[in-house]
Design a protein around this motif. Structure first.
Motif, PDB file in Angstrom:
ATOM      1  N   LEU A  27       0.815  -1.217   0.000  1.00 34.77           N
ATOM      2  CA  LEU A  27       0.000   0.000   0.000  1.00 34.77           C
ATOM      3  C   LEU A  27       0.850   1.269   0.000  1.00 34.77           C
ATOM      4  O   LEU A  27       0.655   2.138  -0.842  1.00 34.77           O
ATOM      5  N   PRO A  28       1.805   1.411   0.934  1.00 35.65           N
ATOM      6  CA  PRO A  28       2.626   2.634   0.908  1.00 35.65           C
ATOM      7  C   PRO A  28       3.476   2.762  -0.354  1.00 35.65           C
ATOM      8  O   PRO A  28       3.657   3.861  -0.881  1.00 35.65           O
ATOM      9  N   ILE A  31       0.867   3.711  -3.222  1.00 36.84           N
ATOM     10  CA  ILE A  31       0.149   4.972  -3.024  1.00 36.84           C
ATOM     11  C   ILE A  31       1.096   6.147  -2.843  1.00 36.84           C
ATOM     12  O   ILE A  31       0.937   7.207  -3.458  1.00 36.84           O
ATOM     13  N   ILE A  32       2.111   5.982  -2.005  1.00 32.25           N
ATOM     14  CA  ILE A  32       3.008   7.093  -1.669  1.00 32.25           C
ATOM     15  C   ILE A  32       4.148   7.219  -2.675  1.00 32.25           C
ATOM     16  O   ILE A  32       4.440   8.305  -3.192  1.00 32.25           O
ATOM     17  N   ALA A 371      -4.236  -2.564  -3.395  1.00 35.90           N
ATOM     18  CA  ALA A 371      -4.238  -1.432  -4.338  1.00 35.90           C
ATOM     19  C   ALA A 371      -3.791  -1.825  -5.739  1.00 35.90           C
ATOM     20  O   ALA A 371      -3.330  -0.996  -6.502  1.00 35.90           O
ATOM     21  N   PRO A 414     -10.096   4.383  -4.649  1.00 33.96           N
ATOM     22  CA  PRO A 414      -9.369   5.638  -4.901  1.00 33.96           C
ATOM     23  C   PRO A 414      -7.857   5.501  -4.849  1.00 33.96           C
ATOM     24  O   PRO A 414      -7.150   6.188  -5.584  1.00 33.96           O
ATOM     25  N   TRP A 415      -7.343   4.623  -3.975  1.00 33.91           N
ATOM     26  CA  TRP A 415      -5.891   4.532  -3.788  1.00 33.91           C
ATOM     27  C   TRP A 415      -5.261   3.405  -4.621  1.00 33.91           C
ATOM     28  O   TRP A 415      -4.060   3.155  -4.511  1.00 33.91           O
ATOM     29  N   SER A 416      -6.042   2.735  -5.454  1.00 39.20           N
ATOM     30  CA  SER A 416      -5.477   1.682  -6.293  1.00 39.20           C
ATOM     31  C   SER A 416      -4.791   2.292  -7.509  1.00 39.20           C
ATOM     32  O   SER A 416      -4.960   3.467  -7.823  1.00 39.20           O
ATOM     33  N   THR A 417      -4.026   1.458  -8.212  1.00 37.19           N
ATOM     34  CA  THR A 417      -3.351   1.938  -9.416  1.00 37.19           C
ATOM     35  C   THR A 417      -4.373   2.401 -10.455  1.00 37.19           C
ATOM     36  O   THR A 417      -4.165   3.412 -11.124  1.00 37.19           O
ATOM     37  N   ALA A 420      -6.064   5.695  -9.208  1.00 38.77           N
ATOM     38  CA  ALA A 420      -5.130   6.818  -9.331  1.00 38.77           C
ATOM     39  C   ALA A 420      -4.987   7.241 -10.789  1.00 38.77           C
ATOM     40  O   ALA A 420      -4.914   8.444 -11.096  1.00 38.77           O
ATOM     41  N   TYR A 423      -8.100   9.105 -11.970  1.00 41.26           N
ATOM     42  CA  TYR A 423      -8.132  10.446 -11.377  1.00 41.26           C
ATOM     43  C   TYR A 423      -7.185  11.384 -12.122  1.00 41.26           C
ATOM     44  O   TYR A 423      -7.517  12.541 -12.413  1.00 41.26           O
ATOM     45  N   SER A 429     -12.098  12.161  -8.871  1.00 37.06           N
ATOM     46  CA  SER A 429     -11.707  11.117  -7.930  1.00 37.06           C
ATOM     47  C   SER A 429     -12.737   9.996  -7.915  1.00 37.06           C
ATOM     48  O   SER A 429     -13.932  10.209  -8.162  1.00 37.06           O
TER      49      SER A 429
END
Length: 474
Positions: A27-28, A31-32, A371, A414-417, A420, A423, A429
């Motif tokens: 996840l990090p 996402i990050i 994600a 929202p935070w998946s590949t 993202a 978006y 979003s």
């Protein structure tokens, strides 16, 4: 091999540790850091191996063999994915994809904008094998048209993603479609045909809903200049002719006549090469493009983004991800993690319907927890493959469910590949467009209905009926 039977059985809490590590690491990083999943998967595979060696007494040689065996089952899928890379480049160079897109856009009617939008995106996605390509090109242009018509952007985004996912899902050129077939050991064309039972009804219902929604908005002031510009650029750079429909029809005939996937896709590539010669390309250029990808500069940035793709090397990222994911799955199986989790599922889910419901939930959960849509295909496939065999369910029932619940729901996270990407390209979003991604809800519902009714389910052993209970005698 006898020693394995004396090795300690792994407890449930420990069997869940690799999955917890996967979530914590992946996840990090996605996402990050915006990183690819390969390194997190390799790290979690190592952790799984350590658990097997230190806690349950497995040997590394056995774990490594399981990782290799898991990948051996997907070698055909990887081979097909490489051929698909060549096919896409050949179809681009031959003007096949440009022609399909051109005729699709010519059929566009502002008067029925929201009805046409998912259909057009489906054509582009099916032609290119990529939902992202459809969203990042035609989708961007359509968002501008939607704004001019007064259509809320989340609604337009939902229509774009619905069409893009439908085309991607049934396209033999799609990496996720090839992956689902490969990890379950199902013929690619059989997998696509089996998906039509759930995909066509859900897409049809979704289009009808958008048609009703579209009656609310003004259809007289649509700015279709971007669409016209794309069509003009296609005409300036390619010989556009209705003969291009021969190529997709040839692939469809491969499906109808049950031709094996490898020769079927190879034949489609040959058709593309012939069209490329007609377009004026020479043999050296075509060969280079099949390796490195099609490359053209038209002066229209959107067309360049749409067409500059394909090639065998472009598919290597997907193949490396498949290898890493299946290595992780093999390690999970070798160390006993899959066996322990399977026993828990069988203990809680006694019927066919409850097992398939748990499968649907696991696919959706993997999208939210890792994600990445590939994980929603690979990990559940490893968890449920043996259970489906116990129920006398053919693996193509599993491959279809993986896509019906994993692939179509990836874009609403929202935070998946996928979330993202949508978006970044559509400017909306997933928190706002997800209510309008109707396929993400309708398809799993149809799948669950099939799970309990048995409609369209295919037996593994045709001489025996599909079991309705895990404990039912064969």
């Amino acid at each position: 091999m006898e020693k394995n039977t004396e090795q300690k059985k792994i407890p449930l809490w420990l069997a869940l540790v690799p999955f917890a590590c996967l979530i914590i690491v992946m996840l990090p990083s996605i996402i990050i850091l915006g990183a690819s999943p390969q390194i997190p998967l390799m790290l979690c595979t190592g952790i799984t191996g350590l658990i097997g060696i230190l806690v349950t007494g497995r040997k590394w040689e056995d774990i490594e063999k399981a990782m290799i065996d898991a990948n051996a089952s997907a070698m055909q899928a990887n081979f097909i994915i490489m051929i698909v890379g060549c096919l896409i480049a050949a179809w681009m160079a031959g003007g096949i994809v440009p022609g399909l897109i051109y005729y699709g856009l010519k059929a566009f009617s502002p008067g029925i904008f929201l009805t046409c939008l998912p259909v057009i995106c489906a054509i582009v996605s099916f032609s290119t094998g990529s939902a992202w390509t459809a969203a990042g090109t035609i989708g961007i242009a359509s968002m501008g048209i939607a704004a001019g018509l007064g259509v809320p952007l989340p609604v337009a985004a939902g229509a774009i993603i619905t069409g893009a996912q439908f085309g991607d899902k049934i396209s033999p050129l799609s990496d996720s479609t090839n992956l689902a077939a490969g990890v379950t050991g199902v013929n690619l064309f059989d997998h696509v045909k089996h998906m039509l039972w759930t995909t066509i009804p859900s897409f049809t219902i979704a289009v009808c809903i958008f048609a009703v929604i579209g009656t609310r908005y003004n259809t007289d002031a649509a700015d279709v200049s971007q669409i016209n510009s794309i069509c003009q650029t296609m005409q300036e750079n390619f010989i556009i002719t209705p003969w291009v429909f021969i190529a997709p029809l040839s692939v469809i005939m491969m499906i109808v006549f049950r031709i094996p996937a490898v020769p079927g896709m190879a034949f489609g590539t040959i058709v593309g090469v012939i069209f490329a010669f007609v377009q004026g390309a020479d043999a050296e250029t075509i060969m280079s493009q099949m390796i490195y990808g099609f490359d053209i500069t038209t002066g229209n940035g959107m067309v360049d983004l749409l067409l500059n793709r394909g090639g065998m090397l472009e598919m290597m990222n997907t193949i490396s991800l498949v290898i890493c994911a299946l290595a992780f799955g093999g390690a999970l199986k070798s160390t006993g993690c899959i066996e322990t989790i399977t026993e828990v599922i069988l203990g809680a889910c006694k019927t066919r319907g409850s097992v398939m419901t748990a499968n649907v939930i696991s696919c959706i959960a993997m999208n939210f927890l890792t994600a990445d849509q590939y994980m929603s295909i690979v990990i559940p496939s490893q968890m449920f493959k043996d259970i489906y065999a116990k129920l006398n369910l053919h693996p193509k029932n599993l491959s279809r469910l993986l896509e019906d619940s994993g692939t179509v729901t990836s874009g609403i996270v929202p935070w998946s590949t996928c979330g993202a990407f949508y978006y970044s390209t559509l400017g909306v979003s997933a928190l706002f467009y997800f209510p309008y991604c109707f396929m993400a809800y309708i398809t799993p519902i149809i799948t669950l209905a099939i799970a309990f009714t048995g409609f369209t389910l295919t037996p593994l052993d045709t001489s025996k009926p599909i079991k309705t209970s895990v404990s039912e005698d064969m």
